[in-house]
Structures are given as structure tokens and as C-alpha cells.
Design a protein around this motif. Structure first.
Motif, short mmCIF file in Angstrom:
data_model
loop_
_atom_site.label_atom_id
_atom_site.label_comp_id
_atom_site.label_asym_id
_atom_site.label_seq_id
_atom_site.Cartn_x
_atom_site.Cartn_y
_atom_site.Cartn_z
N LEU B 210 56.19 31.50 49.53
CA LEU B 210 55.40 31.13 48.35
C LEU B 210 54.24 32.11 48.26
O LEU B 210 53.45 32.22 49.20
N VAL B 211 54.18 32.85 47.18
CA VAL B 211 53.17 33.90 47.05
C VAL B 211 52.04 33.41 46.16
O VAL B 211 52.27 32.94 45.05
N GLN B 212 50.81 33.53 46.70
CA GLN B 212 49.62 33.23 45.88
C GLN B 212 48.92 34.54 45.59
O GLN B 212 48.80 35.39 46.48
N LEU B 213 48.46 34.74 44.37
CA LEU B 213 47.87 36.01 43.97
C LEU B 213 46.35 36.00 44.10
O LEU B 213 45.71 34.95 44.06
N GLU B 214 45.81 37.21 44.25
CA GLU B 214 44.36 37.39 44.17
C GLU B 214 43.93 37.03 42.76
O GLU B 214 44.67 37.27 41.80
N PRO B 215 42.71 36.49 42.61
CA PRO B 215 42.25 36.22 41.24
C PRO B 215 42.28 37.51 40.42
O PRO B 215 41.90 38.57 40.91
N GLY B 216 42.76 37.42 39.21
CA GLY B 216 42.75 38.58 38.32
C GLY B 216 43.96 39.48 38.46
O GLY B 216 44.15 40.39 37.65
N ALA B 217 44.80 39.25 39.50
CA ALA B 217 45.98 40.10 39.65
C ALA B 217 46.99 39.78 38.56
O ALA B 217 47.12 38.63 38.15
N ASN B 218 47.70 40.81 38.11
CA ASN B 218 48.68 40.59 37.04
C ASN B 218 49.99 40.12 37.63
O ASN B 218 50.58 40.76 38.49
N LEU B 219 50.44 38.97 37.15
CA LEU B 219 51.62 38.30 37.71
C LEU B 219 52.84 39.21 37.68
O LEU B 219 53.53 39.39 38.69
N GLU B 220 53.10 39.81 36.53
CA GLU B 220 54.32 40.59 36.37
C GLU B 220 54.25 41.89 37.19
O GLU B 220 55.25 42.30 37.79
N THR B 221 53.06 42.50 37.26
CA THR B 221 52.90 43.72 38.04
C THR B 221 53.19 43.44 39.52
O THR B 221 53.97 44.16 40.16
N VAL B 222 52.60 42.35 40.02
CA VAL B 222 52.81 42.01 41.42
C VAL B 222 54.27 41.65 41.67
O VAL B 222 54.87 42.05 42.67
N ARG B 223 54.85 40.92 40.72
CA ARG B 223 56.25 40.51 40.89
C ARG B 223 57.15 41.74 41.03
O ARG B 223 57.99 41.82 41.93
N LEU B 224 56.93 42.73 40.15
CA LEU B 224 57.77 43.93 40.18
C LEU B 224 57.53 44.73 41.46
O LEU B 224 58.48 45.24 42.07
N ALA B 225 56.26 44.77 41.89
CA ALA B 225 55.93 45.51 43.11
C ALA B 225 56.62 44.88 44.31
O ALA B 225 57.20 45.56 45.17
N LEU B 226 56.59 43.54 44.36
CA LEU B 226 57.25 42.82 45.47
C LEU B 226 58.75 43.04 45.44
O LEU B 226 59.39 43.31 46.46
#
Ligand SMILES: Nc1ncnc2c1ncn2[C@@H]1O[C@H](COP(=O)(O)OP(=O)(O)O)[C@@H](O)[C@H]1O
Ligand SMILES: [Mg+2]
Lengths: 252, 379
Positions: B210-226
Motif C-alpha cells: 500500500l503506497v502513501q504519497l508525499e503531500p503534493g506528489a502527483n498521483l499519476e506521475t508516481v504511479r507511472l514511475a513505480l
């Protein structure tokens, strides 16, 4: 009275009914004028075209040829909705079989004629009660048609016809289903409506009892007007003699 | 007067009114039950996913649903995920079916859910007895009270066996039901791994991260990076994983199609019945409509009377239908698949009823459109 401008004028009306082999020329060039303040009787044998003429005068049927002028305006080329608008603004109808709404009481039956005109709420209800009192039904306001006698039902229908104060009232055999007493009452009412409220009233009839109430009698036979008699001015209860018969005899 | 006339026409013929109402009622109840089951199933299927506190889910490639993810994600992958910019936390979770041996003999299938509450990925909810702390005791698990009988146990303190490990019930939840009908068994992460660790190779693997993001991180950007970094995985948003689970259980199995098909059938039958009765009522009152027309009413005035009749039927039918639907709902509350009614569904059903009745009015309106007002003289 007789030289007033007509509110309704029919010029050379021809009407064909039915199709193919069943085609009938119900009216063969009829002209007629109705003026305010007069009760006109349209008399003639069964099948002579009385109802057809009444329907055309009432803008319910359109003539095959000829012209109807209502309040100075020709109805030529008007569509069904425009004709309906003319009917609700200018014409009140009375039918042989009353055509009341069985599920509405007397007041509601009258109100519905106001409702189609956009008159609603308390003023409409008050107006409906007022006209019902005018026709002598103040004690029957809440009755449903099946709790009213034939004469009372026809008087509700008269109230409905005059509620919106139309300039013209058209009645098709209004007394045919009534006994003598009620027939006389309804005719007296129609005469009063013509006189006191200065409306043009045309009643189709072949009931000789109705003759005494007429200002004018128009006779129709086989789709043509064959005679017209007028009650002499100043005569209260005229014996309008059947001039048509005399003329026929003279012609024979 | 339009409403008055519509009301009187409607109540004039009580038998026809009854038929109309039964038609609408039948429709509403059928549609409410079908959609209620659909909603109930959807909720059950996605309940666990909804309750987790995560922005993204990392699953094994192709994992079909919450219970079918395998135990394949490695600690190495977790560290790769943690090193991805924008990622605040990566919480490991285990979920798998396992065999439950009842203390009195016999066995059943359960879904073991292993996660550490202190990681903040899934907080315990609906606990009625015991605490999450209690579950950290040796062998401790939590189960839902509604499954006690299925599991062949009494309650707190009961023991049983999952696969090869002994377990003891230390906490009870209320109303956490499973669509697969395999009861959930909650336990800390490592104990779940141990219980499921039959071949000795899964001791540090996980089903999900279960991935929790840093505040302000872009969901889709992080998703693609992962997704880029982690081979052999799917990185999904919560909504994507929810849809995938629903697709698996409701559509691959045909259950959802059957429910929606049943609802459509209900609408169809209701519409036909209402159309029939409305048409015959209009035919019965056709002389009155012709009189109205002769009196100079507009065509739309008459249509409004018919629509008002349809609308009144809809309101009455809906009210009766909902009473029955809610009764069924109440009776289903303890069944394996309780129906669900939401304000949204109730409102949709009302809109649907109105729509159904409006459609039903079409044939009646076509009938009155053809009225010849001249018929008023020939009666
Ligand atoms: N819809 C119709 N189709 C064909 N013929 C009709 C129709 N209505 C009336 N007629 C015929 O037209 C003639 C005039 O009818 P009508 O105006 O009703 O007469 P009245 O009212 O004087 O008895 C009659 O011959 C009648 O048979
Ligand atoms: Mg006639």
C-alpha cells in the motif's frame, strides 16, 4: 338589433364528409350570419346537415370550401391548435347528451372550461359557482352528474358554455333528451343568455316546442338553407309560422 | 384541474388502478432487489480496498482481486518503491485463502489478512470485542462475529488451526462480511506470513504494497514511475483496483450481468403493464378528452392530464414498492448477501419510475392526438 355587425359569418360553406363510395356532400353552399343578442334556431329534418353546419360554425370542422369569419377574422388555413384557441376564447358549446365529465362535480365541470383558458384558483371557482347560480343550480354545486336530473345536467352544461363569457353559444339539439318542462326551461335559459348577456346563440333543433323562444328561425334541408323567418320587432311571444311550408305549397 | 381530472380518472376504475400499481410495484421491488444485491455485492467486494489508507496499490502482475494476489512481492521491490520520488510510505500486506480446521473437526476456507496496524495502512474497524493490541499476542487473530458458526467456534478464546499453525480468537468484528463467503481472518503481517508459509519460501514476501504519497506528489506521475521501476507488478490507483475486483467477481462470473439483466427485465415488465392500463384508461375516457378538445383545450392540456395520471401512478406505485423493498431489505440484513439501499439508489428508482410511466404514456398520448373533436356531437 338586426343590423349589428355579425360576430360569426359563414360564406358559401361546402362540406364533404366520408370517403370514396360513402362520400356525402353534407353542406352545399350555406351562408349564415349570427349577431349578438339573438337566439337563432336551426331547424331541419334528420340528416339535413345541421350538426355539420354547427361543427363548422364552431371551428370544430373545417369547411371543404367557403369561409368562416369569427369576430372579423377569417379561419381559413388555421391549424388545429389555432382553431382550439378560437373555440375557447369565443365559443361555448352545448350538446344533446350534455357531455359532462362523470368524475367531476357540477362546479368542477364548469371550472374545467375556465381552466383550459388558463383561469384557475379561487376566482375560477367563484365564477363557476356564480354561473351555476345563474342557471338555477345554486343548490346542486357539489353534485356529480349521476346525481343530477337530465334537466339539471343540461343546465350545468349551459353554465359551462357561458362561464368564460363567450360571444357565441352553439347548442346541438339541447332539448332532445329532455322532457317538456325541462326542455322549456333550457330554451328559456338560452333565450335569456342571448338577451340579457347580448350573446349570439344558435340552437339546432327539430323540436317544435322550442319555436316560441326564437328571434329567428333558419331552415335547412339537404345541405341547403331553404328559408329564414324572423320574429317581428316588438312582438313578445310570436307565432312564427312555418313559411317554408307555405312557400312550398305556393310553389307546387 | 389537470391534477383533479387525472386523479379522478385514475380512481374511477379501482381494478385498473390496482393492476397499474401492482405493475409498478412489481417493477420497483424487482429492480430494488436486483440493484440492492448488486450494490451489496459491490460493497462487499470493495470494502477491504475502501478501508485501506493508501493512494496506490502495488500488486503482482495481473492480480485479479483482493483475495487472489498471491504472495510474490519481495522486500527488494518494497525498497525500490520506497526510493521512488513522491513516495512517503510503502506498507506491506498479505492476503490469501487458507484452510481453517475447526476445533470440532471438519474444515473450511478462510481469507487470511495480514497487516500491522501501526503501519497505518489498515486501521481496525467495527471491533466489538478485544483490541488491535490483543491481536499482537501470540497466535492471536480477529474474526467477524457473524462467521463464528461457520468457523465452528464459540467466540473470544476459541482456538483452531489455519494450515499448520494454531490460532486463538482475541478480537471480534461486527459486519465485515466477505463476498467470496470465505470469512476474513485478521492477524499481524508476520504471523500471516508464517501461517501461509507452507513451503518455507514466503517468509518475507507480500501480496500487496500500500503506497502513501508525499503531500503534493502527483498521483499519476508516481504511479507511472513505480510501474517503470517494478517489474512483474501492477501499480493501480485505489479506484482502478476496485474496478478490477468488481470486474472479476461481478462480470467475469456473470453475477453482475444477471443482476442488471433482472433489473432491466423488471423495468420492461413494469413499463408494459403501465402502458397497457394507461392506454385502456385513456380509451375509456376518450369521450371526455374529445369534449375537452371541443371546449378548446390545447393538445398539450390533454397530454398533461395523461402525464399527470402516469405521474400519480408513479408516485403511489413507488411509495408502495419502496415499502416492500425496504421490508425485504430488512429481512435480508442477516443473510450472506444483505441488500443495500442508498439515498442515491432510492432517488434513482424514483426517477426510473417516473421515466417508466412517462414512456408508458406515449401510446395513450398518441391515441388522444388522433381524437376528432367532431365526435362530441355524435353521441
Ligand atoms: N363522418 C361522416 N361521414 C360521412 N357522412 C357523414 C358523416 N357525418 C355525417 N354524415 C352525413 O352527412 C349528412 C349530414 O349529417 P348531419 O350534419 O349529422 O345531419 P343532422 O345533424 O341534420 O341530422 C348526413 O347525410 C349524414 O349521413
Ligand atoms: Mg345532428
Amino acid at each position: 338589433m338586426t343590423n349589428e355587425t355579425p360576430v360569426l359569418e359563414a360564406n358559401d360553406i361546402v362540406k364533404e364528409l366520408g370517403k370514396g363510395a360513402g362520400k356525402v356532400m353534407a353542406l352545399k353552399g350555406v351562408s349564415l350570419k349570427l349577431v349578438p343578442g339573438e337566439l337563432t334556431l336551426l331547424m331541419g329534418p334528420s340528416g339535413s346537415g345541421k350538426t355539420t353546419l354547427l361543427s363548422i360554425l364552431g371551428c370544430i370542422l373545417s369547411p371543404t370550401s367557403g369561409d368562416i369569419r369569427l369576430a372579423g377574422q377569417s379561419t381559413l388555413g388555421l391549424g388545429p391548435e389555432q382553431l382550439a384557441a378560437l373555440r375557447r376564447q369565443h365559443i361555448g358549446f352545448i350538446f344533446q347528451s350534455y357531455n359532462l365529465f362523470p368524475t367531476l362535480n357540477a362546479v368542477e365541470n364548469v371550472r374545467i372550461a375556465l381552466d383550459v383558458l388558463g383561469q384557475k384558483g379561487y376566482p375560477a371557482a367563484a365564477r363557476a359557482e356564480e354561473v351555476l347560480r345563474e342557471v338555477g343550480l345554486g343548490h346542486r354545486l357539489q353534485n356529480f352528474p349521476n346525481n343530477l336530473s337530465g334537466g339539471e345536467q343540461q343546465r350545468v352544461a349551459v353554465a359551462r358554455a357561458i362561464a368564460a363569457s363567450p360571444s357565441i353559444v352553439l347548442a346541438d339539439e339541447p332539448t332532445a333528451a329532455l322532457d317538456s318542462e325541462n326542455g322549456h326551461a333550457v330554451m328559456a335559459l338560452l333565450a335569456r343568455i342571448a338577451k340579457e348577456q347580448n350573446r349570439s346563440v344558435l340552437a339546432v333543433t327539430h323540436d317544435p316546442r322550442t319555436l316560441g323562444y326564437a328571434d329567428r328561425v333558419v331552415r335547412i334541408e339537404d345541405g341547403k338553407i331553404v328559408g329564414e323567418e324572423r320574429r317581428p320587432e316588438g312582438v313578445n311571444s310570436p307565432e312564427i309560422t312555418d313559411l317554408t311550408k307555405k312557400r312550398r305549397k305556393a310553389n307546387a | 384541474m389537470i391534477l383533479t381530472l387525472a386523479f379522478r380518472n385514475l380512481f374511477h376504475d379501482r381494478i385498473r388502478l390496482a393492476v397499474t400499481l401492482v405493475g409498478i410495484l412489481f417493477s420497483i421491488v424487482l429492480v430494488a432487489v436486483q440493484l440492492g444485491l448488486y450494490l451489496g455485492s459491490s460493497r462487499m467486494i470493495t470494502n477491504m480496498i475502501e478501508k485501506t489508507n493508501s493512494d496506490l496499490w502495488i500488486t503482482t502482475f495481473g492480480a485479479k482481486s483482493f483475495e487472489e494476489g498471491g504472495l510474490l512481492l519481495t522486500p527488494g521491490q518494497r525498497h525500490q518503491a520506497l526510493a521512488t520520488p513522491g513516495v512517503k510510505a510503502v506498507i506491506p500486506m498479505v492476503s490469501a485463502f487458507a484452510e481453517w480446521r475447526k476445533p470440532g473437526g471438519g474444515s473450511t476456507r478462510v481469507a487470511v489478512v495480514g497487516i500491522d496496524a501501526e503501519d497505518g495502512g489498515l486501521q481496525p474497524w467495527n471491533l466489538i470485542e478485544g483490541t488491535w493490541d490483543d491481536i499482537r499476542a501470540p497466535d492471536a487473530i480477529a474474526v467477524d462475529r457473524s462467521y463464528l458458526k461457520d468457523l465452528g467456534i464459540e467466540g473470544i478464546g476459541s482456538t483452531a488451526q489455519i494450515a499448520i499453525g494454531r490460532v486463538r480468537v482475541r478480537a471480534l468484528t461486527e459486519g465485515i462480511r466477505s463476498f467470496t463467503q470465505s470469512p476474513y481472518v485478521f492477524t499481524p503481517l508476520q504471523r500471516a506470513r508464517n501461517l501461509l508459509n507452507m513451503d518455507g519460501e514466503k517468509g518475507d514476501k507480500s501480496t500487496f504494497f500500500l503506497v502513501q504519497l508525499e503531500p503534493g506528489a502527483n498521483l499519476e506521475t508516481v504511479r507511472l514511475a513505480l510501474q517503470e521501476r517494478l517489474e512483474g507488478t501492477d501499480v493501480l490507483t485505489k479506484a482502478q483496483f476496485r474496478d478490477r475486483s468488481l470486474g472479476q467477481w461481478l462480470f467475469k462470473t456473470g453475477a453482475g450481468i444477471a443482476l442488471i439483466g433482472g433489473a432491466l427485465l423488471g423495468i420492461l415488465v413494469g413499463t408494459v403493464i403501465v402502458a397497457q392500463t394507461l392506454y385502456s384508461s385513456t380509451k375509456d375516457h376518450i369521450n371526455e378528452f374529445a369534449t375537452l378538445r371541443a371546449l378548446g383545450s390545447s393538445g398539450s392540456y390533454i397530454h398533461k392530464v395523461i402525464l399527470a395520471q402516469a405521474g400519480l401512478s408513479a408516485v403511489i406505485g413507488y411509495t408502495l414498492g419502496m415499502i416492500i423493498a425496504l421490508l425485504i431489505l430488512y429481512l435480508s440484513r442477516n443473510s450472506p448477501l444483505p441488500l443495500v439501499m442508498t439515498p442515491g439508489l432510492a432517488f434513482s428508482l424514483f426517477a426510473l419510475t417516473l421515466f417508466m410511466c412517462a414512456i408508458s404514456a406515449v401510446s395513450a398520448i398518441m391515441k388522444v392526438t388522433k381524437i376528432d373533436p367532431a365526435t362530441v356531437f355524435s353521441r
